[in-house]
Design a protein around this motif. Structure first.
Motif, PDB file in Angstrom:
ATOM      1  N   GLY A  11      43.038  52.804  54.650  1.00 45.60           N
ATOM      2  CA  GLY A  11      42.143  51.767  55.167  1.00 45.60           C
ATOM      3  C   GLY A  11      42.101  50.599  54.211  1.00 45.60           C
ATOM      4  O   GLY A  11      42.752  50.604  53.167  1.00 45.60           O
ATOM      5  N   ASN A  12      41.327  49.604  54.571  1.00 49.35           N
ATOM      6  CA  ASN A  12      41.216  48.456  53.678  1.00 49.35           C
ATOM      7  C   ASN A  12      39.847  47.808  53.833  1.00 49.35           C
ATOM      8  O   ASN A  12      39.133  48.026  54.816  1.00 49.35           O
ATOM      9  N   LEU A  13      39.484  47.012  52.818  1.00 46.85           N
ATOM     10  CA  LEU A  13      38.265  46.207  52.848  1.00 46.85           C
ATOM     11  C   LEU A  13      38.630  44.796  53.283  1.00 46.85           C
ATOM     12  O   LEU A  13      39.650  44.253  52.846  1.00 46.85           O
ATOM     13  N   VAL A  14      37.805  44.186  54.109  1.00 48.54           N
ATOM     14  CA  VAL A  14      38.065  42.837  54.594  1.00 48.54           C
ATOM     15  C   VAL A  14      36.845  41.972  54.305  1.00 48.54           C
ATOM     16  O   VAL A  14      35.718  42.328  54.666  1.00 48.54           O
ATOM     17  N   GLY A  15      37.063  40.846  53.646  1.00 51.37           N
ATOM     18  CA  GLY A  15      35.974  39.932  53.354  1.00 51.37           C
ATOM     19  C   GLY A  15      36.491  38.530  53.129  1.00 51.37           C
ATOM     20  O   GLY A  15      37.685  38.248  53.326  1.00 51.37           O
ATOM     21  N   LYS A  16      35.621  37.642  52.716  1.00 46.97           N
ATOM     22  CA  LYS A  16      36.017  36.277  52.402  1.00 46.97           C
ATOM     23  C   LYS A  16      36.603  36.257  50.993  1.00 46.97           C
ATOM     24  O   LYS A  16      35.987  36.760  50.052  1.00 46.97           O
ATOM     25  N   ALA A  17      37.783  35.678  50.869  1.00 42.68           N
ATOM     26  CA  ALA A  17      38.494  35.707  49.592  1.00 42.68           C
ATOM     27  C   ALA A  17      37.852  34.762  48.583  1.00 42.68           C
ATOM     28  O   ALA A  17      37.275  33.728  48.944  1.00 42.68           O
ATOM     29  N   ARG A  18      37.995  35.149  47.322  1.00 45.28           N
ATOM     30  CA  ARG A  18      37.558  34.292  46.230  1.00 45.28           C
ATOM     31  C   ARG A  18      38.786  33.577  45.670  1.00 45.28           C
ATOM     32  O   ARG A  18      39.810  34.204  45.383  1.00 45.28           O
ATOM     33  N   ASN A 710      35.045  42.562  43.557  1.00 42.43           N
ATOM     34  CA  ASN A 710      34.215  41.387  43.322  1.00 42.43           C
ATOM     35  C   ASN A 710      35.035  40.201  42.811  1.00 42.43           C
ATOM     36  O   ASN A 710      34.668  39.044  43.037  1.00 42.43           O
ATOM     37  N   ARG A 711      36.138  40.495  42.109  1.00 41.79           N
ATOM     38  CA  ARG A 711      37.000  39.416  41.618  1.00 41.79           C
ATOM     39  C   ARG A 711      37.836  38.811  42.745  1.00 41.79           C
ATOM     40  O   ARG A 711      38.148  37.620  42.742  1.00 41.79           O
ATOM     41  N   MET A 712      38.190  39.627  43.738  1.00 39.78           N
ATOM     42  CA  MET A 712      39.036  39.162  44.832  1.00 39.78           C
ATOM     43  C   MET A 712      38.235  38.595  45.999  1.00 39.78           C
ATOM     44  O   MET A 712      38.707  37.705  46.711  1.00 39.78           O
ATOM     45  N   LEU A 713      37.027  39.107  46.244  1.00 31.76           N
ATOM     46  CA  LEU A 713      36.232  38.701  47.394  1.00 31.76           C
ATOM     47  C   LEU A 713      34.949  38.032  46.932  1.00 31.76           C
ATOM     48  O   LEU A 713      34.302  38.486  45.981  1.00 31.76           O
ATOM     49  N   ARG A 714      34.569  36.974  47.629  1.00 34.40           N
ATOM     50  CA  ARG A 714      33.284  36.343  47.321  1.00 34.40           C
ATOM     51  C   ARG A 714      32.206  36.765  48.304  1.00 34.40           C
ATOM     52  O   ARG A 714      31.020  36.562  48.055  1.00 34.40           O
ATOM     53  N   GLU A 715      32.637  37.390  49.429  1.00 39.08           N
ATOM     54  CA  GLU A 715      31.667  37.843  50.415  1.00 39.08           C
ATOM     55  C   GLU A 715      32.222  39.051  51.149  1.00 39.08           C
ATOM     56  O   GLU A 715      33.395  39.074  51.534  1.00 39.08           O
ATOM     57  N   ASN A 723      31.040  37.902  40.698  1.00 34.08           N
ATOM     58  CA  ASN A 723      32.192  38.280  39.883  1.00 34.08           C
ATOM     59  C   ASN A 723      31.811  38.299  38.412  1.00 34.08           C
ATOM     60  O   ASN A 723      31.625  37.251  37.797  1.00 34.08           O
ATOM     61  N   ASN A 724      31.710  39.482  37.856  1.00 30.69           N
ATOM     62  CA  ASN A 724      31.408  39.632  36.429  1.00 30.69           C
ATOM     63  C   ASN A 724      32.539  40.335  35.687  1.00 30.69           C
ATOM     64  O   ASN A 724      32.359  40.843  34.593  1.00 30.69           O
ATOM     65  N   SER A 725      33.716  40.375  36.298  1.00 33.24           N
ATOM     66  CA  SER A 725      34.826  41.130  35.712  1.00 33.24           C
ATOM     67  C   SER A 725      35.299  40.493  34.415  1.00 33.24           C
ATOM     68  O   SER A 725      35.577  39.302  34.358  1.00 33.24           O
ATOM     69  N   ASP A 726      35.337  41.288  33.372  1.00 29.33           N
ATOM     70  CA  ASP A 726      35.905  40.829  32.098  1.00 29.33           C
ATOM     71  C   ASP A 726      36.945  41.836  31.609  1.00 29.33           C
ATOM     72  O   ASP A 726      37.209  41.952  30.411  1.00 29.33           O
TER      73      ASP A 726
END
Length: 818
Positions: A11-18, A710-715, A723-726
């Protein structure tokens, strides 16, 4: 069903891209805003001069016996802020200008539709700081030079430009012409929604108006050509933003067309098109039982010189009722080309990719082949045939074929500015009809190779020369393009092969393709060449084994020929096998799997270079890797659709035993994304050519899937993601998404519609989960039409007999369908 079949992602997650980046305002644009008056005065000075020159020219046309032109529609050459070209909604409509062609560095060939009146109003408003005129700051320059100087430079092909000053008024020239017509009307409204009926009625009216405008422009062009007693050699073929045709016209009309006709963006001479010439040697004949293909096997269209249909090794793969000739005034579908034919050999290579000498007793044909003859007995396309129009007709009349082999090229390299009408039509058909063209790169001629060698230009260095670059239509973005490699090494007292086994063939034209596309996509064994110690090239004893026509005598099988023409059908064979396996999937899966199963030969795989990518593309495909796996290799795939500004995330879980810190297995990860979109010809970059463009990214080595999401999707599901990825540990893929990032410098995987990359990691570096995101980027299509794509990911243990297939399948809870 293969023992180790490819597995579908769960499966996959679908959202608005960042998205990242954007950049700051240009220094030149800032300066123009500060110096408004000075900038406006400079632009006004040039528009005034242009109008005066155009008025003078219009007044003189009748006396010069030139075709009538609309005095209000004026050619214009300007430079804008180049960063605007990457904006999906960019146009010059508010300036009253239609973009005819996008050039380098922000230069635009345009046509003012109102004699520069709208533009001058905007310039005046900018000087006075009126609202809505700020974009004039991004209009950097209007060129006031003579049209006869700048326009041929941007309209003519290099070959025609070279002879431009010698064009004679009374001589007749046969040319291919492209005319801009970019009038988008948006997406058809949904009548079920509120106000839908009213919006749909308006949309229908816009469709009618667009068709009327298109007919007006075509009629206007016809009248222009007819004024000079010109002749149309083809019908019009249409793309999203243009139409094209072949015409004959006298030199006076040709000069007027190029310099003064406002909507033309490309004119080039008609290329000679055909298959490759052959050199004969000899081999034995064979006897074995040929079994027909399975009844539901795919049928591959062989667009070529015809096929000897009653050939004992081919006849059971041919349905004669489907055969057709498109040769003018010749209904025969026989292969009449001397020295054993051309299409017959191509068809044989599809059916017998390893030759015939390896077959014992019986052989079941893998697919059917359809005889689509377009080349005459001289192995050439008739000059009066317009390739783009012909391809459209062939596909429309053979809609039950999803794979077409096109071992035919122009005799010249592709033109690097605009996608040719032939290549653009292939792209249009592939996207709209969900079909696939498999195209040869073209051959460096035997005579040219001989000349290179005799003048001290060594193999393979001469393959980097401009004339040795891939031939039209091999620059086609969505076609699977095939080059050739040597299948043996050879040396005796007098001769030595040009290159060793798995080296690029001495005749195989090389990439990269237009706008940095990775072309060829793959290579196959098309036979080698050898040179005598006195530097005379030959192919005797190192050609490949091919079925041949016996209509002019000779054996049914000979080892006589070399060429990308015969490497290409070996890849078509693999595509046919995949079509049999995945007939219900989008055609992008076939493209993706063939590239996924390809590998650069020798040390190029571990240490790829720009030169290696130019010669081999992604390498030599293995039927085994393309169609199935092993205990040590597992491949996941999915076909889907995505819209602009959307992101889709796929995740693979890695079993704990494979990530054991005490182990140091080499793990190869390969990823391939293939997609198609609508295309337009008046633009000059991948991201302008495509209606929407896609790319993929992976998670980092130490990144959790939550952070990657969170880094790939904004919504996601209507909820904003922060996005807090470090995380550290960017995976060092070989090519990368920027030309200055990867191990292969000056190559960017994102320029292509097939994007493969690979990396070798130690097993202990693997995370519990690896994520892959596919993102849709805005192109010129504001409708956000869904874009079809296929994504494949393979994981393989190198150099160790460590079984991983079952453990990874179970970890990802994938059931194998029976």
């Amino acid at each position: 069903m293969p023992q180790f079949p490819h597995l579908k992602f769960a499966g996959n997650l679908v959202g608005k891209a960042r998205f990242y980046g954007g950049g700051s305002e240009s220094a030149k644009t800032k300066h123009n805003k500060i110096e408004r008056k000075k900038h406006s005065e400079s632009l006004f000075e040039n528009t005034s001069k242009l109008n005066q020159d155009w008025d003078n020219h219009i007044a003189e046309r009748e006396a010069l016996n030139l075709a009538p032109l609309n005095e209000d529609i004026e050619p214009i050459f300007l430079q804008i802020n180049p960063s605007l070209l990457s904006q999906a909604a960019f146009n010059l409509e508010s300036f009253g200008i239609e973009i005819i062609s996008e050039e380098d560095d922000g230069f635009i060939v345009g046509a003012s539709l109102d004699k520069l009146r709208s533009l001058e109003e905007k310039i005046k408003g900018f000087a006075e700081k009126e609202w809505g005129t700020g974009k004039i700051a991004d209009l950097w320059k209007i060129i006031d030079g003579n049209r006869s100087e700048w326009k041929p430079q941007h309209v003519l092909s290099p070959a025609l430009l070279e002879k431009w000053k010698t064009i004679e008024d009374t001589q007749v020239y046969k040319v291919e012409v492209a005319i801009a017509f970019d009038k988008p009307i948006g997406k058809e409204p949904d009548r079920s929604k509120r106000g839908g009926e009213r919006r749909l009625e308006k949309y229908r009216q816009q469709q009618i108006e667009r068709e009327e405008l298109l007919m007006q422009r075509q009629t206007n062009f016809e009248e222009f050509v007819n004024f000079y007693k010109g002749e149309f050699k083809s019908g019009f073929i249409g793309l999203e933003d243009s139409f094209g045709c072949q015409i004959s016209i006298n030199g006076k009309g040709l000069k007027d067309l190029v310099v003064n006709y406002p909507y033309v963006f490309e004119v080039n001479e008609v290329d000679e098109i055909g298959g490759t010439d052959d050199i004969e040697s000899d081999t034995a004949d064979f006897q074995f039982e040929v079994i027909p293909p399975e009844e539901n096997s795919t049928e591959v269209g062989i667009i070529d010189s015809g096929i000897m249909e009653n050939h004992k090794f081919l006849e059971k793969a041919i349905k004669p009722e489907n055969s057709k000739s498109y040769v003018i005034h010749d209904t025969s579908t026989a292969d009449l080309v001397s020295h054993g034919g051309h299409g017959t050999k191509v068809a044989g290579a599809v059916l017998y990719p390893q030759g015939l000498s390896v077959i014992k007793d019986t052989y079941q044909l893998p697919c059917f082949v359809r005889n689509i003859r377009i080349l005459n007995k001289y192995n050439k396309l008739e000059e009066s045939q317009y390739p783009a129009e012909l391809m459209q007709k062939i596909v429309e009349e053979n809609l039950d074929c999803r794979i077409f082999n096109l071992s035919i090229n122009s005799n010249a390299p592709f033109r690097k500015k605009h996608m040719s009408s032939w290549a653009a039509m292939l792209d249009k058909l592939i996207h709209e009809k969900d079909i696939l063209f498999i195209v040869s790169t073209g051959n460096v001629s035997f005579q040219d190779i001989r000349r290179y060698i005799q003048t001290g230009k060594t193999y393979p260095d001469y393959l980097s020369f401009p004339y040795c670059k891939i031939a039209n239509p091999a620059q086609s973005s969505y076609s699977l393009v095939v080059g050739s490699v040597n299948d043996i090494s050879f040396e005796d007292d007098y001769w030595q092969s040009l290159g060793n086994k798995d080296d690029i063939a001495a005749y195989s034209k090389t990439g990269t393709g237009i706008w940095g596309h990775i072309k060829p996509d793959v290579v196959e064994y098309g036979g080698g060449m050898k040179a005598s110690k006195s530097k005379l090239p030959n192919v005797k004893e190192i050609g490949i084994e091919l079925v041949r026509s016996t209509l002019d005598g000779g054996r049914a099988v000979n080892k006589e020929s070399v060429g990308t023409s015969y490497a290409t059908p070996k890849v078509t064979h693999i595509a046919a096998i995949l079509q049999n396996l995945y007939g219900d999937e989008n055609i992008n899966l076939i493209r993706a799997l063939i590239v996924q199963g390809a590998r650069l030969p020798g040390n190029h795989f571990l240490n790829p270079t720009k030169e290696a990518i130019e010669q081999f593309g992604y390498g030599i495909p293995s039927l085994e890797r393309v169609t199935k796996n092993t205990e040590r290799r597992v491949t996941f795939y999915n076909t889907n659709k995505i819209i602009a500004e959307e992101g889709q995330i796929y995740t693979l879980k890695i079993p704990e035993e494979l990530r054991n810190p005490g182990e140091e297995y080499d793990i190869l990860i390969e990823v391939t994304l293939a997609y198609t979109a609508k295309n337009r010809r008046t633009r000059q970059r991948t991201k302008s050519y495509l209606s929407t463009w896609l790319d993929w990214e992976s998670s980092k080595l130490e990144e959790t899937q939550e952070d990657f999401k969170n880094r790939m999707l904004r919504e996601l599901d209507g909820k904003e993601l922060e996005n807090n990825s470090d995380s550290d540990g960017v995976i060092q893929w070989k090519i990368r998404e920027r030309s200055d990032w990867g191990e292969v410098k000056d190559i960017n995987r994102n320029n292509s519609s097939v994007q493969k990359d690979w990396v070798i990691l130690k097993s202990y570096q693997l995370s519990r989960e690896i994520g892959f995101a596919v993102k849709g980027h805005k192109g010129w299509d504001l409708n956000k039409d869904p874009i079809p794509y296929a994504l494949t990911v393979s994981i393989e243990v190198l150099g160790e007999d460590i079984p991983i297939y079952e453990s990874i399948r179970i970890e990802n809870e994938i059931e194998i369908e029976v």
